[in-house]
Design a protein around this motif. Structure first.
Motif, PDB file in Angstrom:
ATOM      1  N   SER A  82      57.968  46.445  11.136  1.00 40.10           N
ATOM      2  CA  SER A  82      58.150  45.052  11.573  1.00 40.10           C
ATOM      3  C   SER A  82      58.996  44.980  12.835  1.00 40.10           C
ATOM      4  CB  SER A  82      58.810  44.226  10.455  1.00 40.10           C
ATOM      5  OG  SER A  82      57.954  44.142   9.339  1.00 40.10           O
ATOM      6  N   LEU A  83      60.050  45.779  12.904  1.00 39.88           N
ATOM      7  CA  LEU A  83      60.902  45.809  14.104  1.00 39.88           C
ATOM      8  C   LEU A  83      60.120  46.318  15.313  1.00 39.88           C
ATOM      9  CD1 LEU A  83      64.260  47.181  12.609  1.00 39.88           C
ATOM     10  CD2 LEU A  83      63.840  44.882  13.527  1.00 39.88           C
ATOM     11  N   ILE A  84      59.315  47.358  15.106  1.00 37.55           N
ATOM     12  CA  ILE A  84      58.488  47.891  16.200  1.00 37.55           C
ATOM     13  C   ILE A  84      57.497  46.829  16.667  1.00 37.55           C
ATOM     14  CG2 ILE A  84      56.695  49.586  16.773  1.00 37.55           C
ATOM     15  CD1 ILE A  84      58.149  51.543  14.872  1.00 37.55           C
ATOM     16  N   TYR A  85      56.883  46.128  15.719  1.00 34.06           N
ATOM     17  CA  TYR A  85      55.938  45.070  16.073  1.00 34.06           C
ATOM     18  C   TYR A  85      56.617  43.953  16.857  1.00 34.06           C
ATOM     19  CZ  TYR A  85      52.067  46.790  13.157  1.00 34.06           C
ATOM     20  OH  TYR A  85      51.033  47.521  12.633  1.00 34.06           O
ATOM     21  N   VAL A  86      57.774  43.497  16.389  1.00 32.51           N
ATOM     22  CA  VAL A  86      58.483  42.387  17.046  1.00 32.51           C
ATOM     23  C   VAL A  86      58.871  42.763  18.470  1.00 32.51           C
ATOM     24  CG1 VAL A  86      60.633  41.045  17.040  1.00 32.51           C
ATOM     25  CG2 VAL A  86      59.313  41.315  14.932  1.00 32.51           C
ATOM     26  N   ILE A  87      59.332  44.006  18.650  1.00 29.47           N
ATOM     27  CA  ILE A  87      59.814  44.446  19.966  1.00 29.47           C
ATOM     28  C   ILE A  87      58.677  44.835  20.901  1.00 29.47           C
ATOM     29  CG2 ILE A  87      61.189  46.208  21.160  1.00 29.47           C
ATOM     30  CD1 ILE A  87      62.918  46.320  18.559  1.00 29.47           C
ATOM     31  N   MET A  88      57.700  45.585  20.387  1.00 28.12           N
ATOM     32  CA  MET A  88      56.688  46.176  21.260  1.00 28.12           C
ATOM     33  C   MET A  88      55.299  45.539  21.146  1.00 28.12           C
ATOM     34  SD  MET A  88      57.705  50.214  20.786  1.00 28.12           S
ATOM     35  CE  MET A  88      56.496  50.746  21.981  1.00 28.12           C
ATOM     36  N   PHE A  89      54.964  45.028  19.945  1.00 28.91           N
ATOM     37  CA  PHE A  89      53.620  44.471  19.722  1.00 28.91           C
ATOM     38  C   PHE A  89      53.724  43.126  18.999  1.00 28.91           C
ATOM     39  CE2 PHE A  89      53.411  49.119  19.497  1.00 28.91           C
ATOM     40  CZ  PHE A  89      52.498  49.406  20.500  1.00 28.91           C
ATOM     41  N   PRO A  90      54.329  42.136  19.640  1.00 32.99           N
ATOM     42  CA  PRO A  90      54.546  40.844  18.955  1.00 32.99           C
ATOM     43  C   PRO A  90      53.264  40.188  18.440  1.00 32.99           C
ATOM     44  CG  PRO A  90      54.942  40.669  21.323  1.00 32.99           C
ATOM     45  CD  PRO A  90      54.831  42.122  21.020  1.00 32.99           C
ATOM     46  N   ASN A  91      52.133  40.519  19.062  1.00 30.69           N
ATOM     47  CA  ASN A  91      50.856  39.948  18.608  1.00 30.69           C
ATOM     48  C   ASN A  91      50.422  40.490  17.244  1.00 30.69           C
ATOM     49  OD1 ASN A  91      50.520  42.430  20.172  1.00 30.69           O
ATOM     50  ND2 ASN A  91      48.331  42.188  19.762  1.00 30.69           N
ATOM     51  N   LEU A  92      51.014  41.619  16.832  1.00 25.90           N
ATOM     52  CA  LEU A  92      50.674  42.215  15.539  1.00 25.90           C
ATOM     53  C   LEU A  92      51.587  41.741  14.411  1.00 25.90           C
ATOM     54  CD1 LEU A  92      49.965  45.946  16.552  1.00 25.90           C
ATOM     55  CD2 LEU A  92      48.311  44.108  16.165  1.00 25.90           C
ATOM     56  N   PHE A  93      52.660  41.031  14.789  1.00 19.05           N
ATOM     57  CA  PHE A  93      53.628  40.600  13.766  1.00 19.05           C
ATOM     58  C   PHE A  93      53.308  39.195  13.279  1.00 19.05           C
ATOM     59  CE2 PHE A  93      57.608  38.624  12.353  1.00 19.05           C
ATOM     60  CZ  PHE A  93      57.983  39.533  11.377  1.00 19.05           C
ATOM     61  N   SER A  94      53.477  38.989  11.984  1.00 19.33           N
ATOM     62  CA  SER A  94      53.281  37.674  11.376  1.00 19.33           C
ATOM     63  C   SER A  94      54.379  37.472  10.337  1.00 19.33           C
ATOM     64  CB  SER A  94      51.900  37.591  10.719  1.00 19.33           C
ATOM     65  OG  SER A  94      51.850  36.547   9.780  1.00 19.33           O
ATOM     66  N   VAL A  95      55.075  36.358  10.420  1.00 18.08           N
ATOM     67  CA  VAL A  95      56.134  36.062   9.447  1.00 18.08           C
ATOM     68  C   VAL A  95      55.545  35.951   8.046  1.00 18.08           C
ATOM     69  CG1 VAL A  95      57.876  34.376   8.735  1.00 18.08           C
ATOM     70  CG2 VAL A  95      57.597  34.918  11.163  1.00 18.08           C
ATOM     71  N   ASN A  96      54.390  35.289   7.935  1.00 16.83           N
ATOM     72  CA  ASN A  96      53.736  35.153   6.632  1.00 16.83           C
ATOM     73  C   ASN A  96      53.413  36.510   6.024  1.00 16.83           C
ATOM     74  OD1 ASN A  96      53.836  32.387   6.763  1.00 16.83           O
ATOM     75  ND2 ASN A  96      51.747  32.148   7.535  1.00 16.83           N
ATOM     76  N   LYS A  97      52.831  37.411   6.850  1.00 20.59           N
ATOM     77  CA  LYS A  97      52.480  38.747   6.360  1.00 20.59           C
ATOM     78  C   LYS A  97      53.744  39.537   6.005  1.00 20.59           C
ATOM     79  CE  LYS A  97      47.979  39.034   6.334  1.00 20.59           C
ATOM     80  NZ  LYS A  97      47.188  39.537   7.442  1.00 20.59           N
ATOM     81  N   PHE A  98      54.812  39.315   6.764  1.00 24.70           N
ATOM     82  CA  PHE A  98      56.074  40.006   6.477  1.00 24.70           C
ATOM     83  C   PHE A  98      56.544  39.670   5.063  1.00 24.70           C
ATOM     84  CE2 PHE A  98      60.767  40.019   6.466  1.00 24.70           C
ATOM     85  CZ  PHE A  98      60.982  41.364   6.736  1.00 24.70           C
ATOM     86  N   PHE A  99      56.522  38.383   4.712  1.00 20.68           N
ATOM     87  CA  PHE A  99      56.972  37.984   3.377  1.00 20.68           C
ATOM     88  C   PHE A  99      55.972  38.383   2.294  1.00 20.68           C
ATOM     89  CE2 PHE A  99      59.880  35.266   5.805  1.00 20.68           C
ATOM     90  CZ  PHE A  99      61.060  35.538   5.116  1.00 20.68           C
ATOM     91  N   VAL A 100      54.703  38.452   2.651  1.00 17.06           N
ATOM     92  CA  VAL A 100      53.705  38.975   1.719  1.00 17.06           C
ATOM     93  C   VAL A 100      54.060  40.414   1.349  1.00 17.06           C
ATOM     94  CG1 VAL A 100      51.313  39.811   1.572  1.00 17.06           C
ATOM     95  CG2 VAL A 100      51.768  37.470   2.320  1.00 17.06           C
ATOM     96  N   HIS A 101      54.458  41.201   2.359  1.00 18.18           N
ATOM     97  CA  HIS A 101      54.855  42.592   2.114  1.00 18.18           C
ATOM     98  C   HIS A 101      56.180  42.677   1.362  1.00 18.18           C
ATOM     99  CE1 HIS A 101      51.740  43.525   5.104  1.00 18.18           C
ATOM    100  NE2 HIS A 101      51.763  44.751   4.612  1.00 18.18           N
ATOM    101  N   ILE A 102      57.111  41.801   1.670  1.00 21.22           N
ATOM    102  CA  ILE A 102      58.406  41.798   0.991  1.00 21.22           C
ATOM    103  C   ILE A 102      58.207  41.650  -0.522  1.00 21.22           C
ATOM    104  CG2 ILE A 102      60.526  40.460   0.597  1.00 21.22           C
ATOM    105  CD1 ILE A 102      60.714  42.131   3.095  1.00 21.22           C
ATOM    106  N   PHE A 103      57.257  40.778  -0.900  1.00 23.59           N
ATOM    107  CA  PHE A 103      56.993  40.531  -2.322  1.00 23.59           C
ATOM    108  C   PHE A 103      55.860  41.406  -2.866  1.00 23.59           C
ATOM    109  CE2 PHE A 103      59.052  36.572  -0.905  1.00 23.59           C
ATOM    110  CZ  PHE A 103      60.094  36.506  -1.839  1.00 23.59           C
ATOM    111  N   CYS A 104      55.442  42.409  -2.081  1.00 25.66           N
ATOM    112  CA  CYS A 104      54.423  43.382  -2.512  1.00 25.66           C
ATOM    113  C   CYS A 104      53.107  42.731  -2.930  1.00 25.66           C
ATOM    114  CB  CYS A 104      54.958  44.235  -3.668  1.00 25.66           C
ATOM    115  SG  CYS A 104      56.391  45.222  -3.246  1.00 25.66           S
ATOM    116  N   LEU A 105      52.703  41.704  -2.218  1.00 29.65           N
ATOM    117  CA  LEU A 105      51.474  40.987  -2.534  1.00 29.65           C
ATOM    118  C   LEU A 105      50.352  41.297  -1.542  1.00 29.65           C
ATOM    119  CD1 LEU A 105      53.036  37.525  -3.474  1.00 29.65           C
ATOM    120  CD2 LEU A 105      52.106  39.239  -5.048  1.00 29.65           C
TER     121      LEU A 105
END
Length: 327
Positions: A82-105
């Motif tokens: 997520s940090l790499i995406y935010v810094i280098m590939f912001p188009n690949l990062f999604s807040v929704n997907k981040f929380f989906v991963h946090i909750f293992c869904l």
């Protein structure tokens, strides 16, 4: 080594290598990818078998222990990516997907790009949550067919609710669990192996023949379900064959002390987490330079180094968490 079941280690090592080869074949769009991915079903059967042979005295502590083992390495990887995406590939990062991963869904709602293989985490955690129920029903001396019927209903309802046919993969874990309860692997005979191989080969042959035919939507769906079930059967067959062959020929036992084999066994989970990132997608290094040999050497080193890092850090954190919760 005395207390280690090398037969189970052989299954773990071979399943890990099959998944690595699966994604390498997928990179080259080679059809074997869709057969080698049966390594996942082998892993699920193996997990079920291991926990079927154990007795859970405290389900809540057991679940917490399993969650810690799975979650810490996984969430470290998610944070780093997520940090790499935010810094280098912001188009690949999604807040929704981040929380989906946090909750293992992510196995239900989708993963980040380059992390498609992490669907497995959702399903193995579901398997763990179902394990105390499996033990409870077994302890109450329900007949195996009754327990299987109950879990068939559970899996069917989960499929309907989520729309994910992958819920069928839970069957591999349940089969493995009962194999562990009845100590099936140590009762394997050549006759049983032969029958399992024949059934699996016939089922897979039918699948290959039918795959060339265009079906209507309803028949097509039934064929997809049949394809999933044949994969479960293929995984079960390979699980049994690997164990049987290893206990006859001791191939992995002789090679186990070679560093690579023992490392794959120890780091199999972290290798699974890491490997696809460097094979498919944005971070692939398979075509890094002109030398194919050098590319694969770099690939192996990167996977092992990062897997070791995740294993080491998660081991340290796990120890502290277990001390905190006295588990």
């Amino acid at each position: 080594m005395e207390n280690k079941n090398i037969g189970l280690s052989a299954i773990r090592i071979i399943a890990t290598l099959m998944i690595l080869l699966c994604h390498i074949c997928q990179f080259y769009n080679f059809f074997l990818a869709w057969w080698l991915n049966v390594g996942v079903q082998i892993f699920l059967t193996l997990s079920g078998y291991i926990f079927g042979k154990k007795y859970i005295l405290n389900p809540s502590k057991w679940l917490l222990k399993r969650f810690i083992r799975i979650y810490i390495s996984y969430i470290l990887l998610i944070i780093i990516i997520s940090l790499i995406y935010v810094i280098m590939f912001p188009n690949l990062f999604s807040v929704n997907k981040f929380f989906v991963h946090i909750f293992c869904l992510q196995g239900i709602y989708g993963t980040f790009d380059n992390l498609y293989h992490l669907w497995y985490i959702t399903y193995i955690l579901i398997c763990y949550m179902l394990t105390p129920l499996l033990q409870f029903l077994f302890d109450k001396q329900y007949k195996v067919r009754s327990i299987c019927f109950i879990f068939f209903i559970i899996i069917f309802l989960m499929w309907i609710i989520t729309g994910k046919l992958e819920m069928l993969w839970l069957i591999s874990y349940i089969i493995g669990y009962f194999m562990g309860k009845f100590d099936f692997l140590n009762k394997l005979k050549k006759t049983y192996i032969t029958v399992i191989i024949i059934i699996a080969v016939v089922a897979c042959s039918i699948k290959v023949i039918l795959s060339s035919i265009s079906f209507t939507s309803i028949i097509g769906m039934l064929f997809v379900v049949y394809s999933y079930l044949t994969h479960i059967l293929l995984g079960l067959m390979l699980f049994c064959v690997i164990y049987f062959v290893e206990n006859k020929l001791y191939i992995v036992n002789r090679l186990y002390n070679i560093l690579l084999f023992s490392m794959i066994d120890k780091l199999s989970y972290e290798i699974y987490l890491v490997h696809q990132i460097f094979i498919l997608g944005t971070f692939s290094i398979i075509l890094l330079c002109k030398s194919m040999f050098l590319n694969y050497m770099i690939l192996a080193i990167m996977i092992l180094l990062i897997s070791f890092f995740l294993n080491f850090i998660s081991g340290f954190i796990s120890k502290k968490v277990k001390q905190l919760y006295n588990i």
